[in-house]
Design a protein around this motif. Structure first.
Motif, PDB file in Angstrom:
ATOM      1  N   LEU A  98       0.640  -1.617   0.415  1.00 36.01           N
ATOM      2  CA  LEU A  98       0.000  -0.535   0.306  1.00 36.01           C
ATOM      3  C   LEU A  98       0.792   1.119   0.246  1.00 36.01           C
ATOM      4  O   LEU A  98       0.577   2.170  -0.691  1.00 36.01           O
ATOM      5  N   ASP A  99       1.960   1.100   0.805  1.00 32.18           N
ATOM      6  CA  ASP A  99       2.996   2.444   1.289  1.00 32.18           C
ATOM      7  C   ASP A  99       3.112   3.659  -0.325  1.00 32.18           C
ATOM      8  O   ASP A  99       2.717   3.914  -0.531  1.00 32.18           O
TER       9      ASP A  99
ATOM     10  N   ILE B 160      -0.094   3.592  -2.456  1.00 25.13           N
ATOM     11  CA  ILE B 160      -0.680   4.699  -2.494  1.00 25.13           C
ATOM     12  C   ILE B 160       0.220   6.226  -2.761  1.00 25.13           C
ATOM     13  O   ILE B 160       0.403   6.853  -3.678  1.00 25.13           O
ATOM     14  N   PHE B 161       0.995   6.108  -1.197  1.00 23.52           N
ATOM     15  CA  PHE B 161       1.596   7.472  -1.605  1.00 23.52           C
ATOM     16  C   PHE B 161       3.174   8.249  -2.915  1.00 23.52           C
ATOM     17  O   PHE B 161       2.401   8.929  -3.075  1.00 23.52           O
ATOM     18  N   ASP B 162       2.863   7.027  -3.593  1.00 26.70           N
ATOM     19  CA  ASP B 162       3.218   7.572  -4.593  1.00 26.70           C
ATOM     20  C   ASP B 162       2.767   8.088  -5.552  1.00 26.70           C
ATOM     21  O   ASP B 162       3.108   8.391  -6.635  1.00 26.70           O
TER      22      ASP B 162
ATOM     23  N   VAL C 240       0.252   9.639  -5.418  1.00 18.29           N
ATOM     24  CA  VAL C 240      -0.901  10.318  -4.973  1.00 18.29           C
ATOM     25  C   VAL C 240      -0.212  11.650  -5.541  1.00 18.29           C
ATOM     26  O   VAL C 240       0.843  11.776  -4.800  1.00 18.29           O
ATOM     27  N   LEU C 241      -1.074  13.087  -6.001  1.00 19.53           N
ATOM     28  CA  LEU C 241      -0.372  14.136  -6.674  1.00 19.53           C
ATOM     29  C   LEU C 241      -0.473  14.919  -4.972  1.00 19.53           C
ATOM     30  O   LEU C 241      -1.969  14.985  -4.606  1.00 19.53           O
TER      31      LEU C 241
ATOM     32  N   ALA D  99      -8.400   8.026   3.429  1.00 18.44           N
ATOM     33  CA  ALA D  99      -7.522   7.197   2.804  1.00 18.44           C
ATOM     34  C   ALA D  99      -8.583   6.394   1.980  1.00 18.44           C
ATOM     35  O   ALA D  99      -7.629   6.288   0.874  1.00 18.44           O
TER      36      ALA D  99
ATOM     37  N   LEU E 146      -8.255   9.324  -0.723  1.00 16.54           N
ATOM     38  CA  LEU E 146      -6.454   8.315  -1.581  1.00 16.54           C
ATOM     39  C   LEU E 146      -6.402   7.880  -2.474  1.00 16.54           C
ATOM     40  O   LEU E 146      -5.538   7.651  -3.391  1.00 16.54           O
TER      41      LEU E 146
END
Lengths: 271, 201
Positions: free
Chosen positions: B117-118, B121-123, B125-126, B181, B184
């Motif tokens: 998930l890290d 999602i993290f990478d 999302v703007l 969450a 995103l």
């Protein structure tokens, strides 16, 4: 620790705001429960995203300078007033209440309670004069009579005539009635006694003596107002009362309103 | 008291109370951000910030030295906001938390490997999307979350500042993060993230 309890401690665990005992318990549960681990992981990621990707907007330099300037200006009175006004004009609601306040202020200025106050003083004074004239009238004094409150005059008249008449209400001034032909200070009044018409009542108030009486306020008010005028004319019931300052003595002439002649004579002598 | 001549030659900032300068002025950026979050409008934020500082300076003697000045300033700002600005602000659409919870559970059952998930999602999302998602949170959730994650305030400080029990702070942060969450995840997916492809890597 079960799943239900763990749910309460996810955020404190992510934020590292959990006490040591609870942390050990929570981490133990974390290793055993994949479902709770998922929740924990999601919260950690969201925290990371918010912390890293939240774009902080720097406060514009212009605004910073403006604020510092407005703070420094707080020290001066006018600047403080300005900043208050700024706040007022920036906010709709304050603007409204300010407008209402302004309208109230204007209406107060227009209605001018101070002016009314002065009128009240004159009315009060006139009523004293009137009251005394009424009382004196009942005494059947000789036609040419001066009524005075001057203490020196009082003493003289007491010794010469022995007539002591009513006291001014609420003052220690006595009013004396005596028939005299002339007296330096009263030449204006004396002039009037040459007239064929009815009596003119004259009362004197020594301003300095008024200081120790309950009449200080209104005598002061009347005095300061009269200093710039030759005389002042008031109508009170069936009397015309004319007020005038002569050498620190407040003179009050009361004339029966129906007797035009002495009134005109008095006015022309004062003018 | 400064002489007039001194006052003219010195830069304005020098004329401010020294402690105020050291303690309160450095928080202007944080407070501006908070004002933006509260008002959602840069003009209103500027007014709110100025009003906050004017009040703070006037009541500087009321500030207990040694306590958290930032929290004190935030509190002044929050109160000013409640008094004068809140009425003008359109609150974001009411969120149905139960519905979000359902969506969250669906995601949870679809995503087998939470360790991925890290990156997923993290990478993906703007920054804009993060801001958008935060903006969509109900105000009471947003404030608490930003105090925690952006301003780094402790739960205790937040509870004190918001006048709510510490348990409420916990649950608001928890809920706010769940709401985010879901948002995103949605954004990350719509940006082309594909569960199958990610699994292949």
């Amino acid at each position: 620790m079960d799943c239900k309890e763990f749910q309460q401690y996810i955020s404190p665990l992510v934020d590292n705001q959990i006490d040591e005992n609870k942390r050990i318990e929570a981490e133990k549960h974390l290793q055993q429960c994949p479902s709770c681990f998922f929740d924990f992981k999601v919260e950690s990621i969201v925290k990371k995203i918010v912390s890293f990707k939240f774009v902080k907007t720097a406060c514009p330099d212009v605004l910073k300078k403006q604020i510092v300037f407005s703070l420094v200006s707080q020290e001066g009175f006018f600047e403080r007033l300005l900043s208050y006004l700024k706040i007022i004009f920036f906010s709709k609601y304050l603007r409204l209440s300010f407008a209402i306040g302004l309208i109230l202020l204007l209406s107060i200025i227009i209605s001018n309670p101070f002016k009314k106050d002065k009128e009240k003083y004159y009315k009060e004074f006139a009523s004293v004069v009137y009251q005394n004239c009424r009382e004196l009238k009942n005494h059947n004094f000789p036609e040419k009579t001066i009524f005075t409150t001057n203490h020196d005059v009082v003493k003289k008249f007491i010794s010469s005539n022995g007539i002591l008449t009513p006291k001014m209400p609420n003052t220690d001034w006595s009013i004396i009635a005596a028939g005299i032909e002339s007296f330096d200070k009263f030449h204006a009044a004396h002039l009037l006694f040459q007239c064929e018409e009815d009596t003119v009542y004259l009362m004197e108030f020594d301003i300095n003596k008024a200081k120790y009486s309950g009449y200080l306020n209104f005598v002061n008010e009347i005095y300061s107002d009269l200093k710039s005028k030759k005389y002042l004319e008031l109508n009170f019931y069936d009397y015309i009362i004319i007020l005038r300052i002569e050498e620190n003595i407040l003179m009050a002439y009361a004339i029966n309103a129906h007797n035009r002649h002495p009134h005109e004579e008095l006015i022309s002598s004062l003018e | 008291m400064l002489q007039d001549s001194e006052r003219i030659t010195r830069p304005p900032i020098e004329n401010l109370d020294e402690e105020f300068r050291k303690e309160a002025l450095p928080h202007m950026d944080s407070l501006y951000n908070f004002a933006l979050q509260l008002t959602q409008d840069s003009d209103d934020a500027a007014d709110l910030l100025q009003e906050t500082y004017i009040k703070a300076y006037r009541f500087w003697d009321k500030f207990e030295k040694g306590t958290n000045c930032k929290a004190w300033l935030f509190r002044i700002m929050k109160n000013s906001f409640i008094n004068f600005y809140r009425k003008n602000i359109k609150s974001p659409e009411k969120l149905d938390y139960d519905e979000i919870e359902e969506i969250y559970e669906t995601i949870k059952s679809n995503e087998q490997n939470p360790h991925n998930l890290d990156r997923e999602i993290f990478d993906n999302v703007l920054d804009d999307e993060v801001m958008e998602a935060i903006k969509s949170l109900p105000e009471e959730f947003r404030t608490v979350l930003l105090m925690c994650d952006i301003e780094g305030m402790s739960y205790e400080e937040i509870a004190d500042f918001m006048d709510i029990p510490i348990g409420t702070v916990r649950s608001r942060i928890h809920r706010a993060r769940k709401l985010l969450a879901v948002k995103l995840y949605d954004y990350a997916k719509s940006r082309g993230y594909n569960v199958d492809e990610a699994d292949k890597e």
